[in-house]
Motif scaffolding. Structure first.
Motif, PDB file in Angstrom:
ATOM      1  N   GLN A 120      -9.677   6.201   9.281  1.00  0.00           N
ATOM      2  CA  GLN A 120     -10.823   5.865   8.443  1.00  0.00           C
ATOM      3  C   GLN A 120     -10.651   6.439   7.042  1.00  0.00           C
ATOM      4  OE1 GLN A 120     -14.735   7.433   9.729  1.00  0.00           O
ATOM      5  NE2 GLN A 120     -15.478   5.326   9.615  1.00  0.00           N
ATOM      6  N   ARG A 121     -10.186   7.689   6.978  1.00  0.00           N
ATOM      7  CA  ARG A 121      -9.972   8.334   5.682  1.00  0.00           C
ATOM      8  C   ARG A 121      -8.747   7.762   4.967  1.00  0.00           C
ATOM      9  NH1 ARG A 121     -12.608  13.195   4.405  1.00  0.00           N
ATOM     10  NH2 ARG A 121     -11.397  12.953   2.503  1.00  0.00           N
TER      11      ARG A 121
ATOM     12  N   LYS B  66      -0.837  -6.283   3.676  1.00  0.00           N
ATOM     13  CA  LYS B  66      -0.745  -4.873   3.299  1.00  0.00           C
ATOM     14  C   LYS B  66       0.057  -4.053   4.304  1.00  0.00           C
ATOM     15  CE  LYS B  66      -5.052  -4.579   0.629  1.00  0.00           C
ATOM     16  NZ  LYS B  66      -6.346  -3.877   0.505  1.00  0.00           N
TER      17      LYS B  66
ATOM     18  N   ASP C  24     -13.921  13.133  11.842  1.00  0.00           N
ATOM     19  CA  ASP C  24     -13.161  13.608  10.685  1.00  0.00           C
ATOM     20  C   ASP C  24     -12.995  15.127  10.799  1.00  0.00           C
ATOM     21  OD1 ASP C  24     -11.982  14.162   8.290  1.00  0.00           O
ATOM     22  OD2 ASP C  24     -13.591  13.357   7.037  1.00  0.00           O
TER      23      ASP C  24
ATOM     24  N   ASN D  33       2.614  10.387  -0.157  1.00  0.00           N
ATOM     25  CA  ASN D  33       1.724   9.360   0.386  1.00  0.00           C
ATOM     26  C   ASN D  33       1.865   9.203   1.898  1.00  0.00           C
ATOM     27  OD1 ASN D  33       0.876   8.559  -2.277  1.00  0.00           O
ATOM     28  ND2 ASN D  33       2.836   7.504  -2.501  1.00  0.00           N
TER      29      ASN D  33
ATOM     30  N   GLN E 193     -14.197  -1.759  11.840  1.00  0.00           N
ATOM     31  CA  GLN E 193     -12.728  -1.746  11.912  1.00  0.00           C
ATOM     32  C   GLN E 193     -12.223  -0.616  12.802  1.00  0.00           C
ATOM     33  OE1 GLN E 193     -12.182  -1.627   7.617  1.00  0.00           O
ATOM     34  NE2 GLN E 193     -11.263  -3.681   7.653  1.00  0.00           N
TER      35      GLN E 193
ATOM     36  N   THR F  15       0.841  -1.184   0.000  1.00  0.00           N
ATOM     37  CA  THR F  15       0.000   0.000   0.000  1.00  0.00           C
ATOM     38  C   THR F  15       0.878   1.236   0.000  1.00  0.00           C
ATOM     39  OG1 THR F  15      -1.682   1.249   1.234  1.00  0.00           O
ATOM     40  CG2 THR F  15      -0.187  -0.106   2.523  1.00  0.00           C
TER      41      THR F  15
ATOM     42  N   TYR G  16      -7.251   4.768   5.227  1.00  0.00           N
ATOM     43  CA  TYR G  16      -7.279   3.352   4.846  1.00  0.00           C
ATOM     44  C   TYR G  16      -8.661   2.851   4.435  1.00  0.00           C
ATOM     45  CZ  TYR G  16      -2.759   3.572   7.207  1.00  0.00           C
ATOM     46  OH  TYR G  16      -1.492   3.909   7.577  1.00  0.00           O
ATOM     47  N   GLY G  17      -9.647   3.717   4.420  1.00  0.00           N
ATOM     48  CA  GLY G  17     -10.987   3.297   4.043  1.00  0.00           C
ATOM     49  C   GLY G  17     -11.596   2.315   5.025  1.00  0.00           C
ATOM     50  N   LEU G  18     -11.292   2.483   6.306  1.00  0.00           N
ATOM     51  CA  LEU G  18     -11.816   1.561   7.315  1.00  0.00           C
ATOM     52  C   LEU G  18     -13.324   1.740   7.473  1.00  0.00           C
ATOM     53  CD1 LEU G  18      -9.126   1.895  10.150  1.00  0.00           C
ATOM     54  CD2 LEU G  18      -9.079   0.430   8.118  1.00  0.00           C
ATOM     55  N   ASN G  19     -14.022   0.633   7.714  1.00  0.00           N
ATOM     56  CA  ASN G  19     -15.438   0.731   8.031  1.00  0.00           C
ATOM     57  C   ASN G  19     -15.622   0.942   9.526  1.00  0.00           C
ATOM     58  OD1 ASN G  19     -15.335  -1.851   9.335  1.00  0.00           O
ATOM     59  ND2 ASN G  19     -15.610  -2.860   7.343  1.00  0.00           N
TER      60      ASN G  19
END
Length: 415
Positions: A390-391, A168, A411, A316, A399, A39, A393-396
């Motif tokens: 969350q932003r 990852k 956020d 990144n 998670q 990643t 890694y796109g965690l739900n």
């Protein structure tokens, strides 16, 4: 020795020992050779152990109460503010009408802020009110709710690695021992950073020579007693600072190793942790100049070197700089500051929405201080970091709850 035999040998060692064996070219976990991360996102958490004084880094230049509370250690207002009394001294670097940066940051943090690669989260921290370095450091690193039984074998960065997935996430702790924040189910190697030796300000031999000079004078007893008191006081202060630092590397040590850390984070690891000690400034903290300014400058230079060392991967990268708590808003009788509550986090990186002071804010008055002594915590670290991860890694939601049980992801627009 064949390569596979070497891997078997290293796989039999505990994580702490593997960390001592690791080099910039060979970074090994418990059973596998780490390949390049899958990643692009890179996360480095920097822990300022000892509780740094945030009010003299991010200076509340719009607050008269700040200048009333700090007669000797306040950072002067910017010139032209209409209230500046700098008298030729360096002044705070204005970020907006209310906040400025310590002038020592002119060539390090200020350019990053102007390039929108650095944001501050003010009034940040935990609800832990013990004001104990050790208890609050544990609270931060565990990332668990204050109420209920704690699991000291589960740090929040380790849990982040777990939810990211072992294919990852390639984590590493840049420390002599595996820190609490990285303990857990996921295998995490650690690499000890080199610490420079610090010279004593006045050696024992020099003290004896000075005492001999005054031995037969009326000042002989005073000189001897003075050294006795000074040494005892210096030893006590050093002991407290060392304990508060929890074995972390110094700011100077980090500066010297920052590019090495960057090389490893760029090529081998994507979740990193480093702790930097020496921030417990009860005595002679200083203002524009002094002990705190020097350490802040060295740390900022180290972070600048890290950013440069990341090369193309800086775009990144997210670096989060935290501390266990802040300092008292008012200076104490020793021209220093004592244990406080809320503090200021730094968030920097090429993918950060910088150039802002993020999160909930408040006017600084005696009424808004926590217990009439220090910054309140308006931005709980578990909520803020939960929203950040969350932003990133796109965690739900599930998670996020695994990483920070019971937290409410917030956020604040950092990425």
């Amino acid at each position: 020795m064949q390569r596979r035999d070497l891997l078997k040998f290293l796989g039999s060692l505990p994580a702490a020992r593997i960390g001592q064996c690791a080099t910039a070219g060979l970074a090994l976990g418990s059973t596998r050779l780490y390949a390049a991360p899958q990643t692009n996102a890179r996360l480095l958490v920097v822990f300022m152990r000892g509780a740094y004084d945030a009010s003299n880094l991010l200076v509340p230049i719009g607050s008269d109460f700040y200048y009333e509370s700090r007669k000797t250690i306040a950072i002067p207002r910017p010139q032209g503010s209409g209230k500046s009394k700098a008298d030729g001294k360096a002044v705070a670097l204005p970020l907006d009408a209310d906040w400025g940066l310590h002038p020592i940051m002119k060539d390090t943090l200020l350019p990053l802020y102007k390039e929108k690669q650095l944001a501050f989260v003010n009034f940040a921290g935990t609800d832990d009110l013990t004001r104990s370095h050790f208890d609050t450091q544990n609270t931060i690193e565990l990332g668990q709710a204050l109420k209920g039984q704690r699991d000291y074998g589960s740090g929040f960065l380790n849990r982040l690695v777990e939810v990211m997935g072992r294919n990852k996430a390639h984590p590493c702790a840049f420390s002599g021992q595996l820190p609490l924040i990285m303990r857990g189910k996921a295998d995490v190697p650690n690499i000890a950073l080199a610490a420079p030796k610090m010279a004593k300000p006045l050696k024992e031999r020099q003290q004896k020579l000075i005492q001999r000079m005054y031995k037969d004078s009326t000042l002989g007893d005073m000189v001897r007693e003075g050294f006795t008191v000074r040494n005892a006081s210096a030893d006590a202060i050093k002991k407290e600072m060392d304990e508060a630092s929890g074995g972390a590397i110094s700011a100077a040590g980090f500066k010297g190793e920052a590019r090495r850390v960057a090389t490893l984070m760029r090529d081998r690891f994507n979740v990193g942790f480093v702790d930097v000690g020496g921030w417990d400034t009860h005595v002679n903290q200083g203002g524009v100049e002094g002990a705190l300014a020097k350490r802040l400058d060295i740390l900022a230079q180290g972070l600048k070197g890290f950013a440069e060392g990341m090369g193309d991967q800086w775009k990144n990268t997210v670096v989060v700089v935290v501390s266990e708590f802040g300092r008292t808003f008012r200076e104490n009788g020793n021209r220093g500051t004592d244990h406080g509550h809320g503090t200021t986090y730094w968030v920097m990186g090429g993918s950060v929405k910088g150039g802002q002071i993020a999160g909930e804010q408040t006017e600084l008055t005696a009424k808004t201080l926590n217990q009439n002594r220090d910054y309140p915590v308006l931005n709980n670290y578990r909520d803020v970091l939960g929203g950040l991860f969350q932003r990133m890694y796109g965690l739900n939601a599930k998670q996020v709850q695994t990483v920070f049980p019971g937290a409410k992801a917030k956020d604040v627009g950092l990425v």
